[in-house]
Design a protein around this motif. Structure first.
Motif, short mmCIF file in Angstrom:
data_model
loop_
_atom_site.label_atom_id
_atom_site.label_comp_id
_atom_site.label_asym_id
_atom_site.label_seq_id
_atom_site.Cartn_x
_atom_site.Cartn_y
_atom_site.Cartn_z
N THR A 117 0.50 -4.37 12.81
CA THR A 117 1.65 -5.20 12.45
C THR A 117 1.23 -6.29 11.46
OG1 THR A 117 2.25 -4.90 14.75
CG2 THR A 117 3.67 -6.30 13.45
N THR A 118 0.10 -6.92 11.74
CA THR A 118 -0.35 -7.99 10.84
C THR A 118 -0.61 -7.44 9.44
OG1 THR A 118 -1.44 -8.92 12.77
CG2 THR A 118 -1.92 -9.93 10.66
N LEU A 119 -1.22 -6.25 9.36
CA LEU A 119 -1.46 -5.64 8.05
C LEU A 119 -0.14 -5.41 7.32
CD1 LEU A 119 -4.22 -2.90 8.48
CD2 LEU A 119 -4.34 -5.04 7.21
N LEU A 120 0.86 -4.92 8.07
CA LEU A 120 2.16 -4.65 7.46
C LEU A 120 2.84 -5.94 7.00
CD1 LEU A 120 3.58 -1.88 9.80
CD2 LEU A 120 3.29 -1.69 7.34
N LEU A 121 2.52 -7.06 7.66
CA LEU A 121 3.19 -8.32 7.31
C LEU A 121 2.58 -8.99 6.09
CD1 LEU A 121 3.72 -9.83 10.86
CD2 LEU A 121 5.40 -8.80 9.36
N LEU A 122 1.42 -8.49 5.67
CA LEU A 122 0.71 -9.13 4.56
C LEU A 122 1.55 -9.34 3.30
CD1 LEU A 122 -2.06 -10.30 4.36
CD2 LEU A 122 -2.92 -8.11 3.54
N PRO A 123 2.29 -8.31 2.82
CA PRO A 123 3.00 -8.49 1.54
C PRO A 123 3.90 -9.72 1.48
CG PRO A 123 3.07 -6.20 2.19
CD PRO A 123 2.44 -6.94 3.33
N MET A 124 4.61 -10.04 2.58
CA MET A 124 5.58 -11.14 2.48
C MET A 124 4.91 -12.51 2.38
SD MET A 124 7.26 -11.66 6.19
CE MET A 124 6.30 -12.10 7.62
N MET A 125 3.61 -12.58 2.70
CA MET A 125 2.95 -13.87 2.60
C MET A 125 2.41 -14.12 1.19
SD MET A 125 3.47 -14.68 5.66
CE MET A 125 2.57 -16.18 5.95
N LEU A 126 2.37 -13.09 0.36
CA LEU A 126 1.74 -13.24 -0.95
C LEU A 126 2.68 -13.94 -1.93
CD1 LEU A 126 0.15 -9.69 -1.19
CD2 LEU A 126 -0.85 -11.77 -0.27
N ILE C 23 2.98 5.16 6.61
CA ILE C 23 3.73 4.07 5.95
C ILE C 23 2.83 2.86 5.73
CG2 ILE C 23 5.66 2.47 6.15
CD1 ILE C 23 7.21 4.62 7.57
N THR C 24 1.99 2.55 6.73
CA THR C 24 1.08 1.41 6.57
C THR C 24 0.17 1.63 5.36
OG1 THR C 24 1.09 1.21 8.96
CG2 THR C 24 -0.55 -0.07 7.76
N LEU C 25 -0.33 2.87 5.25
CA LEU C 25 -1.21 3.16 4.10
C LEU C 25 -0.45 2.98 2.79
CD1 LEU C 25 -3.36 6.19 5.29
CD2 LEU C 25 -4.00 3.78 5.03
N ILE C 26 0.79 3.49 2.74
CA ILE C 26 1.58 3.33 1.51
C ILE C 26 1.80 1.84 1.23
CG2 ILE C 26 3.83 3.75 0.44
CD1 ILE C 26 3.94 6.36 2.07
N PHE C 27 2.10 1.07 2.28
CA PHE C 27 2.35 -0.35 2.11
C PHE C 27 1.13 -1.08 1.58
CE2 PHE C 27 5.97 -2.92 3.25
CZ PHE C 27 6.90 -1.95 3.56
N LEU C 28 -0.04 -0.66 2.04
CA LEU C 28 -1.24 -1.38 1.64
C LEU C 28 -1.79 -0.90 0.30
CD1 LEU C 28 -3.04 -1.80 5.05
CD2 LEU C 28 -1.72 -3.46 3.76
N SER C 29 -1.31 0.28 -0.17
CA SER C 29 -1.91 0.83 -1.39
C SER C 29 -1.82 -0.10 -2.60
CB SER C 29 -1.35 2.22 -1.68
OG SER C 29 0.04 2.17 -1.77
N PRO C 30 -0.69 -0.82 -2.83
CA PRO C 30 -0.71 -1.73 -3.99
C PRO C 30 -1.80 -2.79 -3.88
CG PRO C 30 1.53 -1.42 -3.22
CD PRO C 30 0.64 -0.78 -2.20
N ILE C 31 -2.01 -3.31 -2.67
CA ILE C 31 -3.04 -4.33 -2.50
C ILE C 31 -4.43 -3.71 -2.72
CG2 ILE C 31 -4.07 -5.97 -0.87
CD1 ILE C 31 -1.34 -6.28 0.39
N TYR C 32 -4.60 -2.47 -2.21
CA TYR C 32 -5.86 -1.77 -2.42
C TYR C 32 -6.09 -1.58 -3.92
CZ TYR C 32 -9.02 2.19 -2.85
OH TYR C 32 -10.05 3.00 -3.22
N TRP C 33 -5.03 -1.18 -4.63
CA TRP C 33 -5.17 -0.88 -6.05
C TRP C 33 -5.57 -2.10 -6.86
CZ3 TRP C 33 -6.26 3.42 -8.06
CH2 TRP C 33 -6.15 3.61 -9.44
#
Lengths: 297, 83, 319
Positions: A117-126, C23-33
Motif C-alpha cells: 500500500t505504501t508503495l502504491l501511495l508514493l505517486p501522490m506525495m511527489l 498493477i503495483t508494478l505498472i504504477f511504479l514503472s514511471p518512477i523506476y524509469w
C-alpha cells in the motif's frame, strides 16, 4: 468576538487567565491568514473593476463590471472553462475507477499489504511539476518508453491537439488514484464483518452484498474523496503547465497565468481570478459540509 | 425569516443545487446565455448556502447553560456551522 | 469479499493478489524509469528501442552539480591523467568542466536551488506547525465563539487556487520588495500550511484526554505549564506527522515559486523544468536532478505511512 470559557478555572488564578491564553493562541493565526489571504484578495477585488496593467504606469481607470462581462463573452476563456470541465470529468472518473478498484482488490488478507500500500501511495506525495516533467520523458514520441511498450509507433501524445488533454489526465490519474484508494480502503475496513457474515448465511449473491452492504457504507467516504479531487482538478496548474502548451488543452489556471503574467492584463485577470475563486469556494463549501458529516460518525 | 423546516427541506438543498448548476453553466460549451449568467447563479447559491448553514435544524439541540468546552461536532449538530 | 473459505474463494483471492502485484508494478514503472535514466549514459537515455540493460554510472550527477562546455578537440593525455575520476567521466562523455580564474570547478545553479528549497521548506514548516499547534489547542480546549465558522475560514484559505492568490501577492511583494526573497516565500508557505496544521493538530489534541491537564492544574501547574509539559509531549507524534506533511507541501510547491521568485530565492520545482529548454537537452541530468529532489519525499512517505489517511483527509478520517 469571543466570550465565556471553560470551567476548569482554578488555573485562572495562577499565571495567565484562560481567556488570555486562548486569545494568544487563536488570534495570531487568524490575523496572519487575514493579512496574507483575505487582504490580498480584497486588493485584487478592487483591481478586477479597473483596467490596471501591472507592467505599465498608465493611469488606472474604473471600468465597473466591464471586465466580468468581457470575460464571460470571450470565446477563448469559455473554451478553457469547457476544457477544464472535461479534464475534471475524465481525470476524476479515472481516479475513481482505478482507486476504488484497487481498494476492492486490496481489501483482503495479503502478505506484505502495508508495504504494498505504501508503495502504491508514493505517486501522490511527489511534486506535480516534477511528475509532469518525467512523464514528458515517458510520452516522448520518438524514444519514449510508452509508445515503445504499447507499440504505438510515433504517437505525439503531448503535441497532438486531441491527445494532449488525455495525456495530462492519464498522468493525473496515475498520481491521484492512490488517494481514492487510501480513502476507499479506510471506508471498506470500517464495514462491520458481521454484516458480511449475515449476508453469506442468507446466501446473498456477491453482487447483492456489494450493492446493498459495501457500497452504501463506503459511499460517504467515497463522496469526500471525489469532491476533494474534483476541487483539486479544477485548480490543476503545475502538471498541465509543464507538460503541454497546446491551446486546445489549455486549462483555466494556465489561461489565468498567461493573462496575469504574460500579457499583464492585471485588471481582467483579477476578474477571471474571482470567477475561479467563486467556483472553488462553491466546491469547498460542499466539501466541508460532507467532511464534517464524516467526522461526526 | 426562513423557517427551519423550509431551510432543511428546500432552501439548503436548493442552494447546493444552484452552486452546482452555476459551475455546470459556466463550463458547458453549448449555450452562451447560460455561460454569461453562470457567475450570478453560483454567487446566489454560495450566499444562500452560507445563510442556510447558519439556520439551526428543526430539532433543537442548543447547549442551554452555554458553559464548558464545546466540541465542533456538538456545535455543528446545534447548527452553529458549516454542516 | 471478506470471509473466504471455499476453494473457489481462495483461487479468487490468488487472482486478486496477482492483479494487485501487476498493477503495483505498472504504477511504479514511471518512477523506476526516471530513476534508471538518472544513471544511464547519455546515448542510452534516448536510444530507440529504449535500453533496459545498461552499465549504471554516476556521470549525470557529476554533470548536475557542475557547469560544463562542449569539448572542441581531443583532450591531451596529461590533462586527462591529471583529472580526478569524476572529471574523467565528464571528459569521456565529450564535455569538459568549466573552471573559474583560480582553476576551481564552477558549480551549476542546482545546489543553490536545492538549498533554497531546504531553507524555505524547513523554516515555513517550523512556523506553520508552531502556529498551528497552539491554535489547535485553543480551539480544542477553550470555547471560541463562531468556532465552526473560524475553522471553516481557516480551511478555506488552504483551498484557494495558488494563481488566484499569486496575482495580488505579486503586486504587494513588488511594492514592498519581497519578490524573489526567501522571506516572501516562507510567509506564503506558512500561510498555506498553517490552515492544514490547525485542522490536523486539532484532531490529535482532541484525542488527548482533558483529565491529564486537569490533574496537572490541580497539582499547581499553570495552564501554560500544563500545555508545555503535558500536552506537547503527548502530541509529539501528531506534531511530527503534521510537520512532515507541511514540509512535503512546501517542498513540492510550484505556482507561487514560479511567479514570485526567479533567481536568488528560486526553489528547485520551477528550476528543474526550466533546464529542459536550455541548450543541449540532457535528459540524464534532468533525471538526476529529479531523483535527488524526489528522494526526501519518498523517504518521508514511508515514515508517514500510518498517518497518510489522516493527513490527506485534514484529520477528518482517523480510522
Amino acid at each position: 468576538m469571543m466570550t465565556t470559557l471553560s470551567p476548569s478555572s482554578r488555573a485562572a488564578t495562577r499565571g495567565w487567565s484562560d481567556i488570555t491564553i486562548r486569545n494568544l493562541f487563536v488570534i495570531p493565526t487568524v490575523a496572519f491568514l487575514i493579512i496574507f489571504n483575505v487582504f490580498p484578495l480584497l486588493y485584487s477585488l478592487g483591481f478586477s473593476f479597473t483596467d490596471f496593467r501591472a507592467s505599465s504606469k498608465a493611469p488606472v481607470n474604473f471600468v465597473g463590471l466591464k471586465n466580468y462581462t468581457d470575460i464571460l463573452a470571450d470565446p477563448v476563456i469559455w473554451r478553457s472553462f469547457s476544457t477544464t470541465l472535461w479534464y475534471v470529468i475524465v481525470s476524476v472518473t479515472g481516479q475513481f475507477v482505478v482507486g476504488f478498484g484497487l481498494a476492492l482488490l486490496l481489501n483482503r488478507p495479503i502478505p506484505g499489504k502495508g508495504f504494498l500500500t505504501t508503495l502504491l501511495l508514493l505517486p501522490m506525495m511527489l511534486s506535480p511539476v516534477v511528475v509532469g516533467l518525467f512523464w514528458k520523458l515517458i510520452y516522448d514520441p520518438s524514444w519514449g518508453i510508452l509508445n515503445y511498450a504499447l507499440g504505438l509507433g510515433k504517437t505525439a501524445w503531448l503535441t497532438d491537439a486531441n491527445l494532449a488533454l488525455y495525456a495530462v489526465a492519464i498522468t493525473d490519474i496515475w498520481m491521484w488514484s492512490p488517494f481514492v484508494m487510501l480513502l476507499s480502503l479506510a471506508g471498506l475496513s470500517a464495514v462491520p464483518k458481521h454484516l458480511y457474515e449475515a449476508a453469506s448465511i442468507d446466501r446473498a449473491s456477491k453482487l447483492y452484498t456489494f450493492f446493498r452492504i459495501t457500497l452504501p457504507l463506503v459511499a460517504p467516504i467515497l463522496l469526500i474523496a471525489v469532491i476533494f479531487r474534483t476541487m483539486e482538478a479544477f485548480k490543476t496548474f503545475d502538471i498541465a503547465f509543464v507538460m503541454t502548451g497546446q491551446p486546445q488543452a489549455e486549462l483555466i489556471s494556465s489561461r489565468l497565468y498567461k493573462m496575469a503574467f504574460a500579457q499583464w492584463q492585471t485588471g481582467p485577470a483579477s476578474a477571471l481570478a474571482y470567477i475561479v475563486l467563486i467556483m472553488v469556494l462553491c466546491i469547498t463549501n460542499i466539501y466541508v459540509k460532507y467532511l464534517n458529516k464524516a467526522k461526526e460518525r | 425569516m426562513i423557517s427551519r423546516e423550509f431551510n432543511q427541506k428546500y432552501f439548503g438543498p436548493g442552494s447546493i443545487t444552484l452552486m452546482v448548476a452555476g459551475i455546470l453553466f459556466l463550463c458547458q460549451p453549448w449555450i452562451s446565455f447560460l455561460h454569461a449568467w453562470s457567475v450570478l447563479v453560483m454567487l446566489i447559491g454560495l450566499i444562500g448556502f452560507n445563510i442556510s448553514v447558519h439556520i439551526p435544524p428543526p430539532e433543537q439541540l442548543v447547549d442551554e447553560d452555554d458553559t464548558g468546552p464545546v466540541s465542533i461536532s456538538k456545535t455543528v449538530a446545534a447548527g452553529g456551522g458549516h454542516d | 469479499m471478506a470471509v473466504v473459505s471455499t476453494r473457489s474463494g481462495r483461487l479468487g483471492n490468488r487472482i486478486a493478489i496477482a492483479i494487485v502485484l501487476v498493477i503495483t508494478l505498472i504504477f511504479l514503472s514511471p518512477i523506476y524509469w526516471i530513476t534508471t535514466t538518472a544513471f544511464k549514459p547519455l546515448v542510452q537515455a534516448t536510444s530507440v528501442p529504449p535500453s533496459v540493460l545498461f552499465e549504471p554510472q554516476i556521470t549525470p550527477f557529476v554533470k548536475l552539480f557542475t557547469k560544463r562546455a562542449q569539448l572542441t578537440g581531443p583532450v591531451s593525455p596529461e590533462v586527462y591523467e591529471a583529472a580526478p575520476w569524476w572529471e574523467k567521466l565528464v571528459l569521456d562523455g565529450g564535455e569538459r568542466l568549466a573552471r573559474d580564474g583560480n582553476g576551481d570547478v564552477v558549480f551549476s545553479a542546482y545546489p543553490d536551488r536545492f538549498v533554497n528549497s531546504l531553507i524555505i521548506a524547513i523554516t515555513s514548516t517550523i512556523l506553520a506547525v508552531s502556529l498551528g499547534t497552539i491554535t489547535a489547542y485553543g480551539f480544542s480546549r477553550f470555547r471560541v465563539k463562531g468556532e465552526a465558522d473560524l475553522l471553516f475560514f481557516i480551511l478555506s484559505t488552504r483551498m484557494l487556487p495558488p494563481i488566484v492568490v499569486a496575482i495580488p501577492m505579486f503586486l504587494m511583494y513588488r511594492a514592498v520588495g519581497l519578490n524573489d526573497t526567501h522571506v516572501g516565500l516562507i510567509i506564503l508557505y506558512t500561510a498555506f500550511n498553517v490552515s492544514f496544521a490547525v485542522w490536523l493538530m486539532k484532531g490529535f489534541i482532541d484525542e488527548i484526554p482533558k483529565e491529564y491537564e486537569e490533574a496537572a492544574l490541580v497539582d499547581g501547574y499553570t495552564r501554560m505549564q500544563a500545555f508545555f509539559k503535558i500536552v506537547l509531549p503527548e502530541a509529539a507524534t501528531g506534531i511530527a506527522a503534521t510537520a512532515v506533511f507541511c514540509f512535503i507541501t512546501a517542498w513540492n510547491e510550484y505556482a507561487f515559486a514560479l511567479i514570485l521568485t526567479n533567481r536568488r530565492a528560486q526553489t528547485a520545482p520551477p528550476f528543474i523544468p526550466s533546464q529542459v529548454g536550455t541548450g543541449l537537452q540532457d535528459w540524464t541530468v534532468i533525471a538526476a536532478g529529479t531523483v535527488l529532489f524526489l528522494l526526501p519525499v519518498a523517504i518521508f512517505t514511508f515514515l508517514l505511512r500510518n498517518h497518510l489517511l489522516r493527513g490527506m483527509s485534514f484529520g477528518a478520517i482517523r480510522k
